[in-house]
Scaffold this motif. Structure first.
Motif, PDB file in Angstrom:
ATOM      1  N   LYS A 274      -5.264  16.802   0.126  1.00 19.53           N
ATOM      2  CA  LYS A 274      -5.700  15.607   0.842  1.00 19.53           C
ATOM      3  C   LYS A 274      -5.512  14.353   0.002  1.00 19.53           C
ATOM      4  O   LYS A 274      -6.100  13.330   0.284  1.00 19.53           O
ATOM      5  CB  LYS A 274      -7.163  15.749   1.241  1.00 19.53           C
TER       6      LYS A 274
ATOM      7  N   GLN B  77       0.833  -1.203   0.000  1.00 16.49           N
ATOM      8  CA  GLN B  77       0.000   0.000   0.000  1.00 16.49           C
ATOM      9  C   GLN B  77       0.871   1.258   0.000  1.00 16.49           C
ATOM     10  O   GLN B  77       0.581   2.207  -0.729  1.00 16.49           O
ATOM     11  CB  GLN B  77      -0.946  -0.010   1.204  1.00 16.49           C
ATOM     12  N   GLU B  78       1.925   1.248   0.773  1.00 13.95           N
ATOM     13  CA  GLU B  78       2.835   2.403   0.788  1.00 13.95           C
ATOM     14  C   GLU B  78       3.559   2.558  -0.543  1.00 13.95           C
ATOM     15  O   GLU B  78       3.737   3.666  -1.043  1.00 13.95           O
ATOM     16  CB  GLU B  78       3.850   2.277   1.930  1.00 13.95           C
TER      17      GLU B  78
ATOM     18  N   GLU C 206      -1.615   8.462  -5.972  1.00 14.89           N
ATOM     19  CA  GLU C 206      -1.717   9.915  -5.765  1.00 14.89           C
ATOM     20  C   GLU C 206      -1.607  10.668  -7.084  1.00 14.89           C
ATOM     21  O   GLU C 206      -2.318  11.655  -7.297  1.00 14.89           O
ATOM     22  CB  GLU C 206      -0.621  10.407  -4.818  1.00 14.89           C
TER      23      GLU C 206
ATOM     24  N   GLY D 120      -3.050  12.386  -0.195  1.00 12.58           N
ATOM     25  CA  GLY D 120      -2.445  11.297   0.569  1.00 12.58           C
ATOM     26  C   GLY D 120      -3.484  10.479   1.311  1.00 12.58           C
ATOM     27  O   GLY D 120      -3.510   9.261   1.202  1.00 12.58           O
ATOM     28  N   ALA D 121      -4.370  11.138   2.039  1.00 13.47           N
ATOM     29  CA  ALA D 121      -5.408  10.432   2.791  1.00 13.47           C
ATOM     30  C   ALA D 121      -6.379   9.740   1.843  1.00 13.47           C
ATOM     31  O   ALA D 121      -6.761   8.588   2.065  1.00 13.47           O
ATOM     32  CB  ALA D 121      -6.147  11.399   3.712  1.00 13.47           C
ATOM     33  N   LYS D 122      -6.774  10.423   0.791  1.00 12.55           N
ATOM     34  CA  LYS D 122      -7.710   9.829  -0.172  1.00 12.55           C
ATOM     35  C   LYS D 122      -7.069   8.624  -0.862  1.00 12.55           C
ATOM     36  O   LYS D 122      -7.707   7.589  -1.013  1.00 12.55           O
ATOM     37  CB  LYS D 122      -8.103  10.849  -1.237  1.00 12.55           C
TER      38      LYS D 122
ATOM     39  N   LEU E 278       1.315   4.164  -3.131  1.00  9.38           N
ATOM     40  CA  LEU E 278       0.840   5.523  -2.833  1.00  9.38           C
ATOM     41  C   LEU E 278       1.221   6.553  -3.899  1.00  9.38           C
ATOM     42  O   LEU E 278       0.346   7.272  -4.386  1.00  9.38           O
ATOM     43  CB  LEU E 278       1.300   5.943  -1.437  1.00  9.38           C
TER      44      LEU E 278
ATOM     45  N   ARG F 274      -4.630   6.732   0.187  1.00  8.13           N
ATOM     46  CA  ARG F 274      -4.504   5.628   1.144  1.00  8.13           C
ATOM     47  C   ARG F 274      -5.843   4.908   1.320  1.00  8.13           C
ATOM     48  O   ARG F 274      -5.894   3.678   1.380  1.00  8.13           O
ATOM     49  CB  ARG F 274      -4.015   6.136   2.495  1.00  8.13           C
ATOM     50  N   ALA F 275      -6.921   5.667   1.397  1.00  9.43           N
ATOM     51  CA  ALA F 275      -8.248   5.063   1.566  1.00  9.43           C
ATOM     52  C   ALA F 275      -8.633   4.234   0.341  1.00  9.43           C
ATOM     53  O   ALA F 275      -9.174   3.126   0.477  1.00  9.43           O
ATOM     54  CB  ALA F 275      -9.285   6.148   1.823  1.00  9.43           C
TER      55      ALA F 275
END
Length: 179
Positions: A134, A117-118, A125, A136-138, A121, A140-141
């Motif tokens: 946002k 997952q990392e 992204e 990064g958060a989106k 990213l 990741r989700a």
């Protein structure tokens, strides 16, 4: 290398993952333990085909998608590419059974999944709107959701003894969370 994987999968299925030793696999595959470890860094890699093969195929498949492909479709292409690594339906079913029914394999998968997952990213992204700050958060989700849907699909597929198509189940899971 294929014979080693086939031998390992057979022994894991017959005896159980935790009960099967590396020495046993090497002996039955006709190779030394040193040779086995040259190709596979850990026992759990014998289930998936080598160090980070899954992650590399996933990254490559997503990275090869045209820039205008939706993030969800790009992730779907990655999942499909990974599932295509199996040498057939029965092999895939046995691997998923072992993964979902062996605590040590499940724990290892979760740890690798977080690393994948990392790694994904930046790719995800770049496909999302970073202007909001946002991304990064989106991202990741979105990635976590795709992996959760793969888990739900594969667990359902195993519970149904491999009936149906795992990608259809994945699509159903994605529709459930996106709908």
């Amino acid at each position: 290398m294929g014979e080693i994987l086939e031998t390992a999968l057979r022994l894991f299925t017959e005896q159980g993952y935790d009960e099967t030793t590396i020495a046993q696999i090497a002996r039955e595959a006709g190779v030394s333990q040193r040779t086995l470890f040259r190709y596979f860094g850990a026992k759990e890699d014998l289930l998936g085909g080598g160090r980070d093969r899954f992650g590399q195929v996933l990254m490559d498949a997503i990275g090869e998608q045209p820039a205008d492909v939706d993030v969800w479709d790009a992730l779907r292409a990655g999942v499909a590419a990974v599932l295509a690594l199996h040498d057939g339906r029965e092999q895939a079913l046995e691997r998923f059974r072992l993964l979902h029914n062996t605590a040590s394999l499940r724990a290892g998968w979760l740890e690798k999944r977080l690393r994948f997952q990392e790694d994904l990213l930046p790719l995800i992204e770049s496909r999302m709107d970073a202007a909001t700050g946002k991304a990064g958060a989106k991202a990741r989700a979105v990635i976590a959701t795709a992996f959760a849907c793969l888990d739900a699909a594969s667990m359902t597929w195993v519970a149904n003894d491999g009936k149906g198509d795992i990608m259809d189940l994945y699509d159903e899971c994605m529709a459930a969370v996106r709908g």
